[in-house]
Design a protein around this motif. Structure first.
Motif, PDB file in Angstrom:
ATOM      1  N   ILE A 156      17.761  -1.744   2.466  1.00 21.41           N
ATOM      2  CA  ILE A 156      16.551  -1.914   3.263  1.00 21.41           C
ATOM      3  C   ILE A 156      15.334  -1.814   2.353  1.00 21.41           C
ATOM      4  CG2 ILE A 156      15.138  -0.931   5.129  1.00 21.41           C
ATOM      5  CD1 ILE A 156      17.713  -0.101   6.518  1.00 21.41           C
ATOM      6  N   ASN A 157      14.520  -2.851   2.389  1.00 15.48           N
ATOM      7  CA  ASN A 157      13.322  -2.939   1.555  1.00 15.48           C
ATOM      8  C   ASN A 157      12.306  -1.878   2.006  1.00 15.48           C
ATOM      9  OD1 ASN A 157      10.776  -3.646   0.493  1.00 15.48           O
ATOM     10  ND2 ASN A 157      11.290  -5.810   0.407  1.00 15.48           N
ATOM     11  N   ILE A 158      11.908  -1.006   1.065  1.00  9.14           N
ATOM     12  CA  ILE A 158      10.910   0.023   1.397  1.00  9.14           C
ATOM     13  C   ILE A 158       9.715  -0.047   0.455  1.00  9.14           C
ATOM     14  CG2 ILE A 158      12.602   1.572   2.470  1.00  9.14           C
ATOM     15  CD1 ILE A 158      12.332   3.300  -0.164  1.00  9.14           C
ATOM     16  N   ASP A 159       9.423  -1.240  -0.066  1.00  9.94           N
ATOM     17  CA  ASP A 159       8.280  -1.413  -0.971  1.00  9.94           C
ATOM     18  C   ASP A 159       7.015  -0.751  -0.425  1.00  9.94           C
ATOM     19  OD1 ASP A 159       9.838  -2.894  -2.649  1.00  9.94           O
ATOM     20  OD2 ASP A 159       8.897  -4.827  -2.234  1.00  9.94           O
ATOM     21  N   LYS A 160       6.715  -1.007   0.839  1.00 16.80           N
ATOM     22  CA  LYS A 160       5.466  -0.533   1.441  1.00 16.80           C
ATOM     23  C   LYS A 160       5.483   0.955   1.760  1.00 16.80           C
ATOM     24  CE  LYS A 160       3.886  -2.693   4.964  1.00 16.80           C
ATOM     25  NZ  LYS A 160       3.862  -3.374   6.294  1.00 16.80           N
TER      26      LYS A 160
END
Length: 223
Positions: free
Chosen positions: A165-169
């Motif tokens: 799961i992308n958590i860049d932000k």
């Protein structure tokens, strides 16, 4: 669509270590995310009143930071779950699952070094049986740095994630929340440190083709 998610943590901070960024993302996307804490500090389990008060304050601050829809504390003794009848643990967890009715459940990896994690995994496996709670459609295991990476069971093939799961932000906010647990965080190369969690997010990001990610093992999915 059921947008209810239950995040199970044997100890306060496991949820942040394993899926803090995912929690923040899900809440922003409109999910109702619920926090289930299996253990808790008490004088009977060897903690002082000052330690208990501080941890209660930390849990409140963390719950507010994540904007959890609800927080459930079972207050079983930490590092002593093997002394509790499995049926009692399952019954307490089932009460929460029956109340929250989550579509997705996140729990710890069974082969972590901490015995509490193994027990909680087994309890969640029992408590999310499809015939018992058909509304549970997905069950995931998350990794807990300082426990997952120190598992040494010869039969264990290691944590092999298949969901990212992308958590860049959300990474910086996750790390800020982690630091609320002052007694659990140390200076790098201590594993529960800002630098270590940032590095792990980068590694998982590389696997997912993004700057930062959290990784999970999908244990069950009902379509």
């Amino acid at each position: 669509m059921n947008k209810s998610v239950l995040v199970v943590a044997p100890h306060a901070d496991d949820e942040t270590l394993g899926c803090g960024g995912t929690i923040l993302r899900f809440v922003e996307e409109g999910y109702n995310v619920h926090w289930l804490l299996i253990t808790g500090m008490s004088e009977d389990s060897g903690f002082s009143q000052a330690q208990i008060k501080k941890r209660d304050e930390e849990i409140l601050r963390v719950s507010e930071a994540y904007q959890f829809s609800s927080v459930h504390q079972l207050n079983f003794p930490p590092a002593q779950l093997e002394t509790i009848a499995k049926g009692e643990l399952i019954g307490a967890v089932c009460q929460v699952i029956g109340t929250v009715e989550p579509e997705q459940v996140f729990t710890v990896y069974r082969n972590d070094a901490h015995s509490d994690h193994e027990i909680v995994f087994d309890v969640i496996t029992s408590a999310t049986k499809t015939f018992r709670y058909p509304f549970v459609k997905k069950v995931y295991a998350y990794e807990t740095i300082s426990e997952t990476d120190f598992g040494m069971k010869p039969e264990d093939g290691g944590f092999r994630p298949n969901v990212f799961i992308n958590i860049d932000k959300y990474l910086d906010r996750k790390l800020d929340i982690l630091e609320i647990f002052e007694s659990e965080v140390g200076v790098f190369p201590f594993p529960r440190s800002r630098k270590a969690l940032d590095a792990l997010a980068s590694i998982r990001g590389v696997q997912a083709g993004t700057s930062a990610a959290e990784a999970f093992i999908l244990l069950k999915e009902v379509l």
